[in-house]
Design a protein around this motif. Sequence first.
Motif, mmCIF file in Angstrom:
data_model
loop_
_atom_site.group_PDB
_atom_site.id
_atom_site.type_symbol
_atom_site.label_atom_id
_atom_site.label_comp_id
_atom_site.label_asym_id
_atom_site.label_seq_id
_atom_site.Cartn_x
_atom_site.Cartn_y
_atom_site.Cartn_z
ATOM 1 N N CYS A 220 -0.975 -3.326 -4.986
ATOM 2 C CA CYS A 220 -0.133 -4.452 -5.408
ATOM 3 C C CYS A 220 -0.640 -5.823 -4.970
ATOM 4 N N GLY A 221 -1.844 -5.896 -4.391
ATOM 5 C CA GLY A 221 -2.366 -7.200 -3.977
ATOM 6 C C GLY A 221 -1.674 -7.765 -2.759
ATOM 7 N N ASP A 222 -0.788 -6.978 -2.143
ATOM 8 C CA ASP A 222 0.032 -7.474 -1.039
ATOM 9 C C ASP A 222 -0.714 -7.312 0.284
ATOM 10 N N PRO A 223 -0.986 -8.422 0.985
ATOM 11 C CA PRO A 223 -1.750 -8.314 2.234
ATOM 12 C C PRO A 223 -1.026 -7.486 3.296
ATOM 13 N N ARG A 224 0.295 -7.342 3.179
ATOM 14 C CA ARG A 224 1.008 -6.516 4.158
ATOM 15 C C ARG A 224 0.648 -5.047 4.037
ATOM 16 N N MET B 53 -6.855 -4.117 -1.725
ATOM 17 C CA MET B 53 -5.478 -4.626 -1.827
ATOM 18 C C MET B 53 -5.020 -4.677 -3.273
ATOM 19 N N ALA C 23 -12.035 -5.684 0.848
ATOM 20 C CA ALA C 23 -10.601 -5.810 1.153
ATOM 21 C C ALA C 23 -9.824 -6.256 -0.075
ATOM 22 N N ARG C 24 -10.382 -7.209 -0.823
ATOM 23 C CA ARG C 24 -9.714 -7.710 -2.030
ATOM 24 C C ARG C 24 -9.534 -6.592 -3.061
ATOM 25 N N LEU D 46 -2.415 -3.779 3.693
ATOM 26 C CA LEU D 46 -3.718 -3.393 4.255
ATOM 27 C C LEU D 46 -3.555 -3.188 5.756
ATOM 28 N N ARG D 47 -3.691 -1.955 6.215
ATOM 29 C CA ARG D 47 -3.490 -1.648 7.634
ATOM 30 C C ARG D 47 -4.777 -1.789 8.427
ATOM 31 N N SER D 48 -5.880 -1.303 7.861
ATOM 32 C CA SER D 48 -7.133 -1.394 8.597
ATOM 33 C C SER D 48 -8.296 -1.279 7.624
ATOM 34 N N ILE D 49 -9.455 -1.752 8.069
ATOM 35 C CA ILE D 49 -10.673 -1.653 7.267
ATOM 36 C C ILE D 49 -11.849 -1.588 8.227
ATOM 37 N N SER D 50 -12.861 -0.790 7.869
ATOM 38 C CA SER D 50 -14.024 -0.683 8.738
ATOM 39 C C SER D 50 -15.233 -0.317 7.900
ATOM 40 N N GLY E 120 -14.877 -8.878 2.797
ATOM 41 C CA GLY E 120 -13.738 -9.546 2.172
ATOM 42 C C GLY E 120 -13.546 -9.106 0.725
ATOM 43 N N LEU E 121 -14.650 -8.883 0.019
ATOM 44 C CA LEU E 121 -14.549 -8.386 -1.360
ATOM 45 C C LEU E 121 -14.003 -6.958 -1.370
#
Lengths: 140, 130
Positions: free
Chosen positions: B67-71, B63, B59-60, B73-77, B56-57
């Motif tokens: 721009c901090g916009d959750p839209r 993002m 991802a934060r 972020l497409r993927s994370i692994s 989560g960190l």
Amino acid sequence: MTSDRIALSWQYSVGREKIREYATALGHREPWYFDPAAAREAGFRDVVAPPLFAVVFCQWMGPAILHPDSPIDYGRMLHGAQEFEFLETVCAGDVIRTAATLGEASHKGSLTFYVIESTSSNQEGREVVKGRWTMIVREA
Amino acid sequence: MEPGSDIPILLVTPDRSLPHRYARASGDFNPIHVDVHYARSVGQRSNILHGLYTMGLVARATMRAACGDPRNLRSISMEFRAPAFPEHEIAISGTVRSVEGEVATLELCAEQDGVSLVRNARAVVATPRV
């Protein structure tokens, strides 16, 4: 060909307070995770969830891991790896249904790997998140 | 986002109660995260942070660079390589590996006390032109 050892699904109702609680724990300050007016101004229908909030509506795969048919030893399980693909944002008021499947385990030395694949969709039937959860259990 | 550019570093020191607050937020009360004595009984030096908290960190931080916009972020692994502990600083860093059109792929790192917490950490973000 492998057959799924476990396949089940569950539902979760997303609420503003839970999003706020989760966003706070992660140290987020962006207003759209907290304030409905700010969220709407940014184009969301209500307070929006941070993407990793998927762990909450997916219930960290608990229903699958703790299922009576689950071969995973929860007391000795560690989280090995994780993948998420985010397709749509999730907002307060959404109802998310998650379907999870656990296939056959694989082994590497004294380690057993369990991979759970999940797909979550909202009340409009739109897929929001795909997840791949790898749990590792080390032999005693 | 230019290939080779670094995202701003995110520094977080989870306090002693963070694992409990994250457990409540996520629903995951595995004792290895919230019970020091249990964690020691299974060989850890203290209770360990949830892997998805570290993720989560990451991802934060990712993002924040988009721009901090959750839209965006497409993927994370990632793979979880070593446990993280409360009350020690975690540093999240990342580099843009490639950009194709309006999509950037980033490689990310999470470190605590010189230990890499994750391996093969990657995120894909949308970078719409403003």
